[in-house]
Design an enzyme around this catalytic site. Sequence first.
Site, short mmCIF file in Angstrom:
data_model
loop_
_atom_site.label_atom_id
_atom_site.label_comp_id
_atom_site.label_asym_id
_atom_site.label_seq_id
_atom_site.Cartn_x
_atom_site.Cartn_y
_atom_site.Cartn_z
N TYR A 77 46.19 114.16 -26.89
CA TYR A 77 47.31 113.26 -27.12
C TYR A 77 47.46 112.07 -26.38
CZ TYR A 77 52.29 112.23 -28.44
OH TYR A 77 53.39 111.70 -28.70
N ARG B 185 73.49 120.44 -15.03
CA ARG B 185 71.54 119.18 -14.56
C ARG B 185 70.79 120.83 -15.00
NH1 ARG B 185 71.16 114.96 -11.31
NH2 ARG B 185 70.57 116.47 -9.50
N ASP C 76 47.91 121.68 -22.87
CA ASP C 76 49.47 120.61 -23.97
C ASP C 76 48.84 121.78 -25.40
OD1 ASP C 76 50.83 120.02 -26.18
OD2 ASP C 76 49.98 117.85 -25.05
N LYS D 87 57.59 120.05 -32.00
CA LYS D 87 56.50 120.57 -33.17
C LYS D 87 57.49 121.65 -33.59
CE LYS D 87 55.00 116.97 -31.97
NZ LYS D 87 53.87 116.81 -31.50
C1 LIG Z 1 54.16 115.10 -30.39
C2 LIG Z 1 53.27 115.88 -29.51
C3 LIG Z 1 53.66 115.34 -28.15
C4 LIG Z 1 54.95 114.37 -27.67
O1 LIG Z 1 56.02 115.37 -27.77
P1 LIG Z 1 57.31 114.57 -28.16
O2 LIG Z 1 58.41 115.61 -28.07
O3 LIG Z 1 57.36 113.81 -29.26
O4 LIG Z 1 56.86 113.70 -26.88
C5 LIG Z 1 52.87 116.28 -26.90
N1 LIG Z 1 51.19 117.00 -27.43
C6 LIG Z 1 50.71 117.12 -28.23
C7 LIG Z 1 50.05 117.66 -28.63
C8 LIG Z 1 51.94 116.57 -28.62
O5 LIG Z 1 51.29 116.38 -30.66
#
Ligand SMILES: *Cc1c(COP(=O)(O)O)cnc(C)c1O
Length: 394
Positions: A113, A58, A185, A210
Amino acid sequence: MDSSHPQEQHAETRLVTSGRDTKAQKGFVNPPVFHGSTVLYPTAEDLHAHRGEFTYGRHGSPTTKAFQETLMALEGPQCAGVGIVPSGLSAISTTLLSVLKTGDHILVCDNVYRPSRNFCNGMLARYGIETTYFDPMIGAGIDKLFRQNTRAVLVEAPGSQSFEMPDIRAIAEVAHARDALVIDDNTWATPLYHRSLDQGVDISMQAATKYIGGHSDIMFGTISANAKAWPMVAEGIRLLGVCAGPDDVFLALRGLRTLSVRLAQHHRSGLDMARWLAGRPEVARVLHPGLETDPGHAIWKRDFTGASGLFSIVLKPAPQKAVDTMLNTLKLFGMGFSWGGFESLAIPFDCDGYRTATKWAPGGPTLRLHIGVESVEDLKADLDRGFAALKAAM
Ligand SMILES: *Cc1c(COP(=O)(O)O)cnc(C)c1O
């Protein structure tokens, strides 16, 4: 591979050279995928002292180390550590739980988000942590929202549906004077195009699902922090017990190696499509900070070195049924959540149902587009057919 002076190289080079130990890998370019929970200690004394580079599955492996070193090299010299978590949303929840406690107050940008808001309104509220949402364009005006117990500010630049561009530098200056942390973010730009830790951000998170993954085939999250915030994040990760599967770590590392060429294409194609859409009679407005006409353009130009392939458009007023017909006609633009992969996507969205600090009134139906790495000529032809179907359905 010698990566002892990674900051003297350009980002594109650091992405290729960092986190590689060719000798330890018996000459192979990439590290193996270490599947593991138990790590054996050679002696009882080593076990008592938890001595050794790796102590338990972990807590990391040579595979996670290679990823962390590479992302750290990309983040820049302010980065004191990179945490690995199983999704982008868990990067947000883990970060907030790591730096906040009962009785604290957090300021959250109104364009973040939506699941980030759900976490604040749901779990943080349950633990007695209060959230105030603020106008993304607030800048230094955020000062008046601070309270004695405000510990953190959460921003997303630009917001991944409505694309307003908060002035993170101005917000960070106020937040630091008030002894609060700035959490960003950074999923849209990645540290390749937005070195947020250099610009006053203390903790920079990404949904590596992403662009880092880049192929719509993993769920993965990262938390990069400066020296001030890293001990809190590292402790939070340890206490909460979050980690990611080794195959996903490997795919994320593989994605990092080609991030610069993929993002450069998303940048070029995205801007090309945004400009083309701005000239279409069916489109009222394009929400893309890379366009000179966008309200966020000056900040984007100052703080970012590129744009990714995600932006939104506001259509001239049309019934939702006609917009649905348009979406159903598209062949290259798939309909689905997430983005950052090689493929183009289109989804309708509406921020009106959840924004609280600002009114969302775009004046027409809104679509969010992800421009993949297909030929832009083919993508334009696909949208051409979509617009023809929209008109026919009105
Ligand atoms: C998709 C996304 C998230 C969350 O990511 P996951 O891997 O789907 O949990 C967080 N912030 C932004 C800006 C996103 O587009």
